[in-house]
Design a protein around this motif. Sequence first.
Motif, PDB file in Angstrom:
ATOM      1  N   GLU A 184       0.860  -1.207  -0.079  1.00  0.00           N
ATOM      2  CA  GLU A 184       0.090  -0.049   0.026  1.00  0.00           C
ATOM      3  C   GLU A 184       0.863   1.223  -0.059  1.00  0.00           C
ATOM      4  N   ILE A 185       2.001   1.150   0.782  1.00  0.00           N
ATOM      5  CA  ILE A 185       2.994   2.358   0.832  1.00  0.00           C
ATOM      6  C   ILE A 185       3.530   2.427  -0.634  1.00  0.00           C
ATOM      7  N   THR A 186       3.875   1.423  -0.959  1.00  0.00           N
ATOM      8  CA  THR A 186       4.556   1.714  -2.439  1.00  0.00           C
ATOM      9  C   THR A 186       3.647   2.119  -3.403  1.00  0.00           C
ATOM     10  N   ALA A 187       2.285   1.703  -3.574  1.00  0.00           N
ATOM     11  CA  ALA A 187       1.244   2.319  -4.440  1.00  0.00           C
ATOM     12  C   ALA A 187       1.283   3.833  -4.207  1.00  0.00           C
ATOM     13  N   ARG A 188       1.066   4.212  -2.994  1.00  0.00           N
ATOM     14  CA  ARG A 188       1.109   5.704  -2.708  1.00  0.00           C
ATOM     15  C   ARG A 188       2.219   6.326  -3.297  1.00  0.00           C
ATOM     16  N   VAL A 189       3.394   5.901  -3.080  1.00  0.00           N
ATOM     17  CA  VAL A 189       4.500   6.587  -3.418  1.00  0.00           C
ATOM     18  C   VAL A 189       4.505   6.643  -5.098  1.00  0.00           C
ATOM     19  N   PHE A 190       4.260   5.484  -5.801  1.00  0.00           N
ATOM     20  CA  PHE A 190       4.223   5.469  -7.246  1.00  0.00           C
ATOM     21  C   PHE A 190       3.184   6.202  -7.834  1.00  0.00           C
ATOM     22  N   GLY A 191       2.039   6.559  -6.869  1.00  0.00           N
ATOM     23  CA  GLY A 191       1.292   7.548  -7.843  1.00  0.00           C
ATOM     24  C   GLY A 191       0.369   6.795  -8.644  1.00  0.00           C
ATOM     25  N   ASP A 223       8.256  -5.373   0.298  1.00  0.00           N
ATOM     26  CA  ASP A 223       8.293  -4.540  -0.768  1.00  0.00           C
ATOM     27  C   ASP A 223       9.467  -3.888  -0.779  1.00  0.00           C
ATOM     28  N   VAL A 224      10.091  -3.727  -1.916  1.00  0.00           N
ATOM     29  CA  VAL A 224      11.457  -2.778  -1.821  1.00  0.00           C
ATOM     30  C   VAL A 224      11.330  -2.211  -3.203  1.00  0.00           C
ATOM     31  N   VAL A 225      11.991  -1.088  -3.398  1.00  0.00           N
ATOM     32  CA  VAL A 225      11.846  -0.266  -4.372  1.00  0.00           C
ATOM     33  C   VAL A 225      13.500  -0.027  -4.984  1.00  0.00           C
ATOM     34  N   SER A 226      14.006  -0.153  -6.162  1.00  0.00           N
ATOM     35  CA  SER A 226      15.296  -0.466  -6.560  1.00  0.00           C
ATOM     36  C   SER A 226      15.430   0.929  -7.365  1.00  0.00           C
ATOM     37  N   VAL A 227      16.424   1.516  -7.172  1.00  0.00           N
ATOM     38  CA  VAL A 227      16.861   2.488  -8.264  1.00  0.00           C
ATOM     39  C   VAL A 227      18.320   2.357  -9.024  1.00  0.00           C
ATOM     40  N   GLU A 228      18.427   2.316 -10.217  1.00  0.00           N
ATOM     41  CA  GLU A 228      19.508   1.853 -10.990  1.00  0.00           C
ATOM     42  C   GLU A 228      19.944   3.072 -12.080  1.00  0.00           C
ATOM     43  N   LEU A 268       8.142   9.088   3.548  1.00  0.00           N
ATOM     44  CA  LEU A 268       7.421   9.465   4.690  1.00  0.00           C
ATOM     45  C   LEU A 268       6.349   9.914   4.575  1.00  0.00           C
ATOM     46  N   LEU A 269       5.977  10.732   3.298  1.00  0.00           N
ATOM     47  CA  LEU A 269       4.699  11.295   3.242  1.00  0.00           C
ATOM     48  C   LEU A 269       3.748  10.092   2.840  1.00  0.00           C
ATOM     49  N   ALA A 270       4.021   9.003   2.259  1.00  0.00           N
ATOM     50  CA  ALA A 270       3.137   8.005   2.085  1.00  0.00           C
ATOM     51  C   ALA A 270       2.598   7.386   3.542  1.00  0.00           C
ATOM     52  N   ARG A 271       3.319   7.406   4.369  1.00  0.00           N
ATOM     53  CA  ARG A 271       3.173   6.751   5.625  1.00  0.00           C
ATOM     54  C   ARG A 271       1.956   7.707   6.496  1.00  0.00           C
TER      55      ARG A 271
END
Length: 328
Positions: free
Chosen positions: A14-21, A47-52, A71-74
């Motif tokens: 759920e947090i990931t979905a909020r971050v992704f928009g 859930d993890v998000v990778s940045v490459e 932090l905002l998504a929380r």
Amino acid sequence: MSLEKKIVPMDSAEITARVFGAFDKNVQLLERAFGVTVRNRSGNDGDVVSVEGEDGAAVAAAEDVLRQLRLLARQGEVVPEQSVRYIIDMTRAGEGHSLEQMSDDCICVTMRGKPVKAKTVGQKQYVDAIRKNTVTFGVGPAGTGKTFLAVAMAVKALRDKQVSRIILTRPAIEAGERLGFLPGDLQSKIDPYLRPLYDALFEMMGAENYQHCVEKQTIEVAPLAYMRGRTLDDSFIILDEAQNATPEQMKMFLTRLGFNSKAVITGDLTQTDLPRGTRSGLSLAVKILANIDDIAIHRFTERDVVRHHLVQKIIQAYDKFEREGKNK
């Protein structure tokens, strides 16, 4: 060239979905801003998000942005695009550390149950200035939340019984129109100039509660001219669109302040509707009162604009045009 990679753990899907928009728009903004690739992966470790990316500094900056978005998504809401753009801009400017000032600081809750919070560092500093000082000037461009946040602080002060009434006022200066051409009695002619104040109060309190407070004289919304000769004790007073007050009107307003009262004066010095050759009382006041204790002067910038991102670009374009015009 090898790819740099960073991992940002997320609390939940759920947090990931909020971050992704919606439709991953937030992540798309992030990828374009830093030239990186952002992916979400769910597994046994959560859930993890990778940045490459090839640029290690860009990857690290994107990681910092993702942590701020988490932090905002929380806080329980989908992260809006405007917040993503703001955090990206602050990070790219090397000012990401100042985002630590931002906290889950709820000023008040609207009638719809929506928390009112500062959305930028500048807004947070403005709110803190209002808390700490008896008189606060909020000066800056349209869309920075000057009036809305001031009204939120006033409603909170009234609910907490810090004051016994709210007084909101504006100069009835026409932006190209004339009062006499408007239909109706005096109140009907004045109401359009006070509409932004009504709208903010309705948002915070609801129309029914607002009307009840008006009948009890707990809330008063009136033109600046109606303030003359009064002493305003135990009140939270807001002077909006103060750039349209003359120096005499500004002095009159500031000297109405009574015991246990707080005043907030807001305005945009680039949108003055005073007759040509008439000096703005707001511009003069911020010069005269700049070094007086218990008076704060907070200046917003285009970064604090919380409307559509094009508003920022419009403000920047006008500022550039005016600067170039002065240099010719």
